[in-house]
Design a protein around this motif. Structure first.
Motif, PDB file in Angstrom:
ATOM      1  N   SER A  10     -31.854 -37.386  64.976  1.00 52.31           N
ATOM      2  CA  SER A  10     -31.895 -37.676  63.541  1.00 52.31           C
ATOM      3  C   SER A  10     -30.827 -36.924  62.758  1.00 52.31           C
ATOM      4  CB  SER A  10     -33.272 -37.336  62.978  1.00 52.31           C
ATOM      5  OG  SER A  10     -33.550 -35.966  63.175  1.00 52.31           O
ATOM      6  N   GLY A  11     -29.939 -36.221  63.427  1.00 48.44           N
ATOM      7  CA  GLY A  11     -28.912 -35.450  62.741  1.00 48.44           C
ATOM      8  C   GLY A  11     -29.351 -34.008  62.561  1.00 48.44           C
ATOM      9  N   LEU A  12     -28.513 -33.222  61.905  1.00 47.58           N
ATOM     10  CA  LEU A  12     -28.747 -31.785  61.811  1.00 47.58           C
ATOM     11  C   LEU A  12     -28.293 -31.258  60.462  1.00 47.58           C
ATOM     12  CD1 LEU A  12     -29.619 -29.322  63.517  1.00 47.58           C
ATOM     13  CD2 LEU A  12     -27.272 -29.134  64.278  1.00 47.58           C
ATOM     14  N   ASN A  13     -29.135 -30.423  59.843  1.00 42.69           N
ATOM     15  CA  ASN A  13     -28.779 -29.781  58.579  1.00 42.69           C
ATOM     16  C   ASN A  13     -27.886 -28.586  58.831  1.00 42.69           C
ATOM     17  OD1 ASN A  13     -30.272 -31.503  56.937  1.00 42.69           O
ATOM     18  ND2 ASN A  13     -32.117 -30.269  57.135  1.00 42.69           N
ATOM     19  N   GLN A  14     -26.874 -28.429  57.973  1.00 48.94           N
ATOM     20  CA  GLN A  14     -26.040 -27.234  57.983  1.00 48.94           C
ATOM     21  C   GLN A  14     -26.599 -26.317  56.901  1.00 48.94           C
ATOM     22  OE1 GLN A  14     -22.360 -29.339  57.133  1.00 48.94           O
ATOM     23  NE2 GLN A  14     -21.624 -28.851  59.174  1.00 48.94           N
TER      24      GLN A  14
END
Length: 127
Positions: free
Chosen positions: A56-60
């Motif tokens: 699902s993607g990744l937060n920075q």
């Protein structure tokens, strides 16, 4: 000799052949107006780098914690340069976080990044 009283017909541009020709010209015009979508491969950053494995993607994050502000996101499969790593908040049993090689100085959890190359601890790297 029998003469026809009907006027001579002019060729019609509305027949089936004309429709086919007009359709072909329309398709050609549409094809020419759409720019080619060349799928250029994304440049791989210099080592060490990481590939995002989270589907699902990744937060920075601003700091190596989920309590920290989100500064951006990375899509699944994105490749990012890594500066160094630290031990911080554990995510699913993994307490390593990577400092991303970016002007914004953001962090990502190592749990969702597959590292390529040797990533040193931040205490061993001047950051």
């Amino acid at each position: 000799m029998i003469m026809s009283t009907a006027p001579k017909r002019r060729p019609s541009w509305r027949g089936p052949a004309a429709r086919v020709a007009a359709t072909a010209l329309g398709v050609l015009a549409l094809t020419a107006s759409v720019p080619a979508q060349a799928a250029a491969p994304a440049a791989t950053p210099a080592k060490p780098y990481g590939t995002v494995t989270a589907v699902s993607g990744l937060n920075q994050r601003m700091f190596p914690s989920t309590d920290s502000a989100v500064k951006g996101t990375l899509r699944h499969g994105a490749k990012v340069g890594l500066v160094c790593r630290v031990r911080a908040q554990a995510i699913a049993g993994n307490d390593l976080w990577y400092l991303v090689r970016d002007a914004r100085r953001v962090w990502v959890p190592a749990r969702y990044v597959a590292a390529t190359g040797s990533v040193k601890y931040c205490k061993d790297v001047l950051v």
